[in-house]
Design a protein around this motif. Structure first.
Motif, PDB file in Angstrom:
ATOM      1  N   UNK A 129       0.678  -0.921   0.418  1.00 47.62           N
ATOM      2  CA  UNK A 129      -0.036   0.366  -0.014  1.00 47.62           C
ATOM      3  C   UNK A 129       1.257   0.991  -0.087  1.00 47.62           C
ATOM      4  N   UNK A 130       1.901   1.191   0.882  1.00 48.71           N
ATOM      5  CA  UNK A 130       2.860   2.275   1.264  1.00 48.71           C
ATOM      6  C   UNK A 130       3.521   3.084  -0.053  1.00 48.71           C
ATOM      7  N   UNK A 131       4.108   1.751  -0.791  1.00 49.04           N
ATOM      8  CA  UNK A 131       4.825   1.778  -2.286  1.00 49.04           C
ATOM      9  C   UNK A 131       3.278   2.235  -3.268  1.00 49.04           C
ATOM     10  N   UNK A 132       2.485   1.843  -3.748  1.00 53.94           N
ATOM     11  CA  UNK A 132       1.729   2.617  -4.656  1.00 53.94           C
ATOM     12  C   UNK A 132       1.168   3.514  -4.227  1.00 53.94           C
ATOM     13  N   UNK A 133       0.727   4.001  -3.088  1.00 51.37           N
ATOM     14  CA  UNK A 133      -0.428   5.430  -3.226  1.00 51.37           C
ATOM     15  C   UNK A 133       0.999   6.436  -3.155  1.00 51.37           C
ATOM     16  N   UNK A 134       1.078   7.150  -3.775  1.00 47.21           N
ATOM     17  CA  UNK A 134       2.012   8.438  -3.478  1.00 47.21           C
ATOM     18  C   UNK A 134       1.339   9.129  -2.202  1.00 47.21           C
ATOM     19  N   UNK A 135       0.612   9.260  -1.217  1.00 49.82           N
ATOM     20  CA  UNK A 135       0.337  10.257  -0.662  1.00 49.82           C
ATOM     21  C   UNK A 135       1.630   9.417   0.297  1.00 49.82           C
ATOM     22  N   UNK A 136       1.897   8.278   0.288  1.00 45.31           N
ATOM     23  CA  UNK A 136       2.646   7.597   1.245  1.00 45.31           C
ATOM     24  C   UNK A 136       4.624   7.628   0.335  1.00 45.31           C
ATOM     25  N   UNK A 137       4.402   6.899  -0.849  1.00 50.58           N
ATOM     26  CA  UNK A 137       5.395   7.428  -1.662  1.00 50.58           C
ATOM     27  C   UNK A 137       6.533   6.229  -0.951  1.00 50.58           C
ATOM     28  N   UNK A 138       6.388   5.444  -0.270  1.00 46.01           N
ATOM     29  CA  UNK A 138       8.038   4.647   0.391  1.00 46.01           C
ATOM     30  C   UNK A 138       8.590   3.950  -0.672  1.00 46.01           C
ATOM     31  N   UNK A 139       9.913   5.076  -0.069  1.00 43.15           N
ATOM     32  CA  UNK A 139      10.620   4.198  -1.224  1.00 43.15           C
ATOM     33  C   UNK A 139      11.611   3.018  -0.419  1.00 43.15           C
ATOM     34  N   UNK A 140      11.725   3.258   0.830  1.00 41.93           N
ATOM     35  CA  UNK A 140      13.100   2.442   1.481  1.00 41.93           C
ATOM     36  C   UNK A 140      12.250  -0.020   0.952  1.00 41.93           C
ATOM     37  N   UNK A 141      13.382  -0.108   1.358  1.00 44.46           N
ATOM     38  CA  UNK A 141      12.952  -1.913   1.580  1.00 44.46           C
ATOM     39  C   UNK A 141      12.156  -2.750   2.362  1.00 44.46           C
ATOM     40  N   UNK A 142      11.571  -3.324   2.359  1.00 41.34           N
ATOM     41  CA  UNK A 142      10.680  -4.740   3.042  1.00 41.34           C
ATOM     42  C   UNK A 142      11.463  -4.968   4.958  1.00 41.34           C
ATOM     43  N   UNK A 143      12.649  -4.562   4.561  1.00 37.11           N
ATOM     44  CA  UNK A 143      12.913  -4.852   5.447  1.00 37.11           C
ATOM     45  C   UNK A 143      13.429  -3.512   6.924  1.00 37.11           C
ATOM     46  N   UNK A 144      13.498  -2.089   6.495  1.00 36.69           N
ATOM     47  CA  UNK A 144      13.369  -0.900   6.587  1.00 36.69           C
ATOM     48  C   UNK A 144      11.783  -1.094   6.923  1.00 36.69           C
ATOM     49  N   UNK A 145      10.825  -0.958   6.022  1.00 38.56           N
ATOM     50  CA  UNK A 145       9.637  -0.929   6.610  1.00 38.56           C
ATOM     51  C   UNK A 145       9.336  -1.525   8.028  1.00 38.56           C
ATOM     52  N   UNK A 146       9.667  -3.050   8.073  1.00 43.44           N
ATOM     53  CA  UNK A 146       9.755  -3.826   9.548  1.00 43.44           C
ATOM     54  C   UNK A 146       9.919  -3.295  10.111  1.00 43.44           C
ATOM     55  N   UNK A 147      11.009  -2.648   9.958  1.00 50.19           N
ATOM     56  CA  UNK A 147      11.232  -1.889  11.320  1.00 50.19           C
ATOM     57  C   UNK A 147      10.684  -0.276  12.124  1.00 50.19           C
TER      58      UNK A 147
END
Ligand code: A3P
Length: 346
Positions: A190-208
């Motif tokens: 969700x955080x990668x597909x939605x521009x209002x989050x636009x998460x650019x880190x890795x899955x590991x970063x995300x979990x952290x």
């Protein structure tokens, strides 16, 4: 600055802000932190916080609460269909579910520089139709929630402590939770597909970020605990995504009793069929007009849209053994003796 809810709100600054802004390109106006609770929100929350807390619930309202990615959209479609379309003959059903079941605090997510919604966008057209004469500057989604035709069904991801204190004395509230391992995998997408989050880190970063409770709408556990403590309130219905998936009809019957919709078996079967993952995915209009305003379409085309897997246990194979062990420890510590158990799929 103090909020009506009693929380102090401060801007995230320095290293903390720099870290978030590096990975979350969608939070272009900064972030705010609330105490107590360490709630984290886009800075736009400051403009609306008191309006959400002072929102006037009605006795005919049904309010759907979840932490993000715990199956809100599914619940929205189920409850709206039970209340408004059990015979599947309501022409309103043709509108997207988010146009029928308003999203209370969506303004805080859209009022970012990434979004430039013009008056001709379908969203603004819908707003003008539903709230004639109202000024979008006072909150498009907030006012759409207020103006929704009765009986209103609306959703929020806000924790109970930031919502009206009389909510469960007045309205009926349904809270759905999902096991955190699947919710995190879903939220990453969700955080990668939605521009209002636009998460650019890795899955590991995300979990952290999750493990550190340093996440918009978080902390996950406090959100859940506030709801769990309300579970015996007669106006409060607590449910699990996993149960809705594995015992769909049984869960629909419990909802029917709670909502007082008194549906026949045939109507319940209509609801079950109409709201199944395959039916909802087939009706998804993600790539319709104006979609590029909301979505990173290159990622959607590559990795899939909003209706991704819709299953329990999809987390398996997504976490490294080390990361999975960290998650297990985090879950065990936070569950403590709460008396709540998750199902993780076989
Ligand atoms: P996945 O990403 O694991 O597929 P929310 O609506 O809170 O954002 O939650 C979205 C999650 O619910 C997504 O999970 C989505 O696929 C899933 N979902 C949506 N509709 C569903 C349905 N009818 N049945 C099961 N899961 C559904």
């Amino acid at each position: 600055m103090s909020l009506a809810s009693g929380h102090e709100i401060v801007n995230l600054e320095g290293e903390e802000l720099a870290k978030q802004e590096k990975d979350w390109k969608g939070y272009t106006e900064g972030l705010v932190r609330l105490t107590p609770g360490r709630w984290l929100f886009p800075a736009t929350f400051r403009d609306y916080a008191d309006k959400y807390y002072k929102f006037k619930p009605r006795t005919s309202d049904v309010v759907l609460l979840t932490y993000p990615k715990c199956g809100t959209t599914w619940l929205q479609e189920i409850v709206w269909t039970m209340r408004n379309n059990p015979n599947l003959d309501n022409p309103m059903a043709a509108a997207p579910v988010n146009a029928r079941v308003a999203f209370l605090e969506m303004d805080i997510l859209l009022k970012t520089k990434n979004f430039n919604i013009g008056p001709d966008h379908p969203l603004m057209q819908g707003f003008k139709k539903m709230c004639p004469g109202k000024d979008p500057k006072d909150g498009v989604f907030l006012q759409m929630t207020q103006c929704s035709p009765e009986p209103r069904t609306f959703k929020s991801h806000l924790p109970l402590s930031l919502l009206p204190p009389d909510l469960t004395d007045t309205a009926k509230v349904v809270y759905m939770v999902r096991n955190p391992k699947d919710a995190v995998v879903s939220f990453f997408h969700h955080s990668r597909i939605f521009k209002n989050h636009d998460f650019s880190g890795t899955f590991e970063d995300f979990v952290q970020y999750f493990l550190d409770d340093d996440f918009v709408y978080g902390p996950y556990w406090l959100h859940l605990k506030e709801a769990w403590h309300r579970k015996d309130n007669p106006n409060f219905h607590f449910m699990f995504y996993e149960d809705l998936k594995s015992n769909n009809m049984e869960e629909l019957k419990k909802l029917d009793t709670f909502l007082g919709t008194k549906l026949s078996q045939e109507q319940l079967e209509n609801v079950a069929h109409y709201t199944s993952f395959s039916e909802m995915k087939a009706r998804d209009a993600v790539l319709g007009t104006g979609a590029d305003i909301f979505f990173n379409l290159d990622i959607v085309n590559k990795d899939g849209g909003f209706f991704r897997q819709g299953m329990v246990g999809d987390w398996k194979g997504k976490y490294t053994p080390e990361l999975d062990a960290k998650m297990d420890k985090w879950i065990k510590t936070n569950l403590g003796d709460l008396g709540l158990e998750f199902k993780y799929g076989v």
